[in-house]
Design an enzyme around this catalytic site. Structure first.
Site, PDB file in Angstrom:
ATOM      1  N   GLU A 122     -12.922 141.655  25.330  1.00 46.76           N
ATOM      2  CA  GLU A 122     -13.390 140.260  25.409  1.00 46.76           C
ATOM      3  C   GLU A 122     -14.908 140.191  25.620  1.00 46.76           C
ATOM      4  OE1 GLU A 122     -10.415 139.524  28.476  1.00 46.76           O
ATOM      5  OE2 GLU A 122      -9.645 137.860  27.284  1.00 46.76           O
TER       6      GLU A 122
ATOM      7  N   GLY B  86     -10.563 142.820  29.262  1.00 46.75           N
ATOM      8  CA  GLY B  86     -11.865 142.170  29.478  1.00 46.75           C
ATOM      9  C   GLY B  86     -13.005 142.897  28.786  1.00 46.75           C
TER      10      GLY B  86
ATOM     11  N   GLU C 245      -3.061 143.441  28.082  1.00 47.17           N
ATOM     12  CA  GLU C 245      -2.609 142.643  29.231  1.00 47.17           C
ATOM     13  C   GLU C 245      -1.091 142.453  29.257  1.00 47.17           C
ATOM     14  OE1 GLU C 245      -5.156 141.873  27.234  1.00 47.17           O
ATOM     15  OE2 GLU C 245      -6.896 141.316  28.442  1.00 47.17           O
TER      16      GLU C 245
ATOM     17  N   ALA D 217     -10.597 144.063  33.004  1.00 44.83           N
ATOM     18  CA  ALA D 217     -10.792 143.498  34.342  1.00 44.83           C
ATOM     19  C   ALA D 217     -10.253 144.527  35.327  1.00 44.83           C
ATOM     20  CB  ALA D 217     -10.026 142.191  34.458  1.00 44.83           C
TER      21      ALA D 217
HETATM   22  N1  COA Z   1      -9.000 148.428  36.470  1.00 45.05           N
HETATM   23  C1  COA Z   1      -9.146 149.221  37.536  1.00 45.05           C
HETATM   24  N2  COA Z   1      -9.259 150.559  37.445  1.00 45.05           N
HETATM   25  C2  COA Z   1      -9.230 151.099  36.233  1.00 45.05           C
HETATM   26  C3  COA Z   1      -9.076 150.332  35.071  1.00 45.05           C
HETATM   27  C4  COA Z   1      -8.965 148.934  35.223  1.00 45.05           C
HETATM   28  N3  COA Z   1      -8.850 148.102  34.175  1.00 45.05           N
HETATM   29  N4  COA Z   1      -9.070 151.171  33.991  1.00 45.05           N
HETATM   30  C5  COA Z   1      -9.222 152.412  34.480  1.00 45.05           C
HETATM   31  N5  COA Z   1      -9.321 152.377  35.833  1.00 45.05           N
HETATM   32  C6  COA Z   1      -9.499 153.498  36.746  1.00 45.05           C
HETATM   33  C7  COA Z   1      -8.226 154.318  36.920  1.00 45.05           C
HETATM   34  O1  COA Z   1      -7.366 153.704  37.855  1.00 45.05           O
HETATM   35  C8  COA Z   1      -8.799 155.613  37.415  1.00 45.05           C
HETATM   36  O2  COA Z   1      -9.173 155.472  38.753  1.00 45.05           O
HETATM   37  P1  COA Z   1      -8.788 156.624  39.832  1.00 45.05           P
HETATM   38  O3  COA Z   1      -9.478 157.849  39.323  1.00 45.05           O
HETATM   39  O4  COA Z   1      -9.352 156.106  41.113  1.00 45.05           O
HETATM   40  O5  COA Z   1      -7.307 156.750  39.792  1.00 45.05           O
HETATM   41  C9  COA Z   1     -10.101 155.746  36.609  1.00 45.05           C
HETATM   42  O6  COA Z   1     -10.429 154.424  36.205  1.00 45.05           O
HETATM   43  C10 COA Z   1      -9.960 156.615  35.389  1.00 45.05           C
HETATM   44  O7  COA Z   1      -8.897 156.108  34.596  1.00 45.05           O
HETATM   45  P2  COA Z   1      -7.669 156.993  34.083  1.00 45.05           P
HETATM   46  O8  COA Z   1      -6.503 156.074  33.858  1.00 45.05           O
HETATM   47  O9  COA Z   1      -7.452 158.165  34.989  1.00 45.05           O
HETATM   48  O10 COA Z   1      -8.258 157.513  32.687  1.00 45.05           O
HETATM   49  P3  COA Z   1      -7.420 157.951  31.398  1.00 45.05           P
HETATM   50  O11 COA Z   1      -8.398 158.555  30.469  1.00 45.05           O
HETATM   51  O12 COA Z   1      -6.217 158.722  31.767  1.00 45.05           O
HETATM   52  O13 COA Z   1      -6.899 156.563  30.771  1.00 45.05           O
HETATM   53  C11 COA Z   1      -7.134 154.277  30.020  1.00 45.05           C
HETATM   54  C12 COA Z   1      -7.829 155.641  30.270  1.00 45.05           C
HETATM   55  C13 COA Z   1      -8.219 153.283  29.622  1.00 45.05           C
HETATM   56  C14 COA Z   1      -6.102 154.413  28.897  1.00 45.05           C
HETATM   57  C15 COA Z   1      -6.425 153.816  31.308  1.00 45.05           C
HETATM   58  O14 COA Z   1      -7.338 153.912  32.396  1.00 45.05           O
HETATM   59  C16 COA Z   1      -5.926 152.390  31.266  1.00 45.05           C
HETATM   60  O15 COA Z   1      -4.904 152.117  30.657  1.00 45.05           O
HETATM   61  N6  COA Z   1      -6.632 151.462  31.942  1.00 45.05           N
HETATM   62  C17 COA Z   1      -6.226 150.075  32.056  1.00 45.05           C
HETATM   63  C18 COA Z   1      -6.543 149.318  30.783  1.00 45.05           C
HETATM   64  C19 COA Z   1      -6.052 147.887  30.885  1.00 45.05           C
HETATM   65  O16 COA Z   1      -4.884 147.604  31.021  1.00 45.05           O
HETATM   66  N7  COA Z   1      -7.011 146.961  30.827  1.00 45.05           N
HETATM   67  C20 COA Z   1      -6.744 145.543  30.865  1.00 45.05           C
HETATM   68  C21 COA Z   1      -6.752 145.040  32.243  1.00 45.05           C
HETATM   69  S1  COA Z   1      -6.343 143.317  32.341  1.00 45.05           S
END
Ligand code: COA
Length: 256
Positions: free
Chosen positions: A113, A110, A133, A65
């Site tokens: 999910e 999500g 989460e 999400a």
């Molecule tokens: N919601 C909003 N933005 C998200 C996102 C999410 N769930 N997951 C990634 N993004 C965004 C990042 O903020 C970043 O945006 P920016 O360039 O404007 O800063 C972009 O997507 C790229 O992500 P980034 O974190 O730079 O890539 P990465 O390869 O270093 O890491 C992940 C990848 C997936 C490990 C990391 O993005 C992450 O942990 N995301 C959240 C996952 C999460 O907690 N999901 C459950 C949500 S309830």
């Protein structure tokens, strides 16, 4: 027509691509509402027999999400958000037309999910799964606690959700979260081939088996009764007469 989803239809198969690669295809309100509109139009469009859901870009299926707006969400809105996501993912699970997930990268929160709401899943070898989460102080809200438990069992689901870390595609396959692991550049090709095979089967029977199989997961329904009803319904249908006649005549069936 859609700003966060790309669609492509070929030979009765719809490819739905969640298309926010700059945010790793995170699910915001617009994605959810476009997905809902898409599912309704798919349901009503007789030319579409089934669908594949995947993510845009090389890196991510759906990274969860959209965390961006979370600080503005209060208790009531949080519950509403969860119910909204649950409703849309239930539409996928209960779709009368088969829907598979082709998980091409991160399937987190999500995203995991969403993949679990599909009827089954293929993953690229570099895909990563998780319910992180807990690291944000929240819990899965789009059906994750329920579907993960049913798919991989309570102990494994608890551990994955409590640890909040990721597992790779090989581990996801080992524990039954995905059906098959495929080289990244062959994922869509293989998903399409499988879905083309599936949508060549008689459509009413596919819908009936989806409904009866879903009843196995639903404590409010008697799965055996649902199966018997659908089984009976399939009898004497045009497709049943053609399928059985073709078998007896040692020829290929010609389903309508
Ligand atoms: N919601 C909003 N933005 C998200 C996102 C999410 N769930 N997951 C990634 N993004 C965004 C990042 O903020 C970043 O945006 P920016 O360039 O404007 O800063 C972009 O997507 C790229 O992500 P980034 O974190 O730079 O890539 P990465 O390869 O270093 O890491 C992940 C990848 C997936 C490990 C990391 O993005 C992450 O942990 N995301 C959240 C996952 C999460 O907690 N999901 C459950 C949500 S309830």
């Amino acid at each position: 027509m859609y700003s966060t989803i790309a669609t492509e239809q070929k030979n009765g198969l719809l490819k739905i691509t969640i298309n926010r690669p700059e945010k790793l295809n995170a699910l915001n309100d617009i994605v959810l509402s476009e997905l809902k509109t898409m599912l309704l139009s798919m349901r009503d469009d007789a030319s579409i027999k089934g669908a594949i859901i995947t993510g845009a870009g090389e890196k991510s299926f759906v990274a969860g999400a959209d965390i961006g707006g979370f600080l503005q969400v209060d208790k009531t809105q949080g519950a509403q958000l969860a119910m909204h996501g649950q409703d849309i993912f239930s539409m996928i699970e209960q779709s009368g037309k088969p829907i598979m997930a082709a998980v091409n990268g991160f399937a987190l929160g999500g995203g995991c999910e969403l993949a679990m709401s599909c009827h089954f899943r293929y993953a690229s070898a570099d895909a990563k799964f998780g319910q992180p989460e807990i690291n944000l102080g929240i819990i899965p809200g789009y059906g994750g606690t329920q579907r993960l438990t049913r798919l991989i069992g309570k102990g494994r689901a608890m551990e994955l959700m409590m640890r909040g870390d990721m597992i790779d595609a090989a581990e996801a396959y080992r524990i039954g979260l995905v059906n098959k692991v495929i080289a990244h550049n062959q994922l869509i090709e293989e998903a399409v081939a499988t879905m083309q095979l599936i949508i060549s089967k008689p459509q009413p029977a596919l819908s009936a088996l989806i409904e009866a199989t879903n009843a196995a997961d639903d404590d409010t329904k008697d799965g055996y009764a649902s199966e018997a009803k659908s089984f009976g319904h399939a009898f004497a249908s045009d497709n049943m007469i053609e399928g059985v006649t073709a078998f007896l005549e040692k020829r290929k069936p010609n389903f309508k």
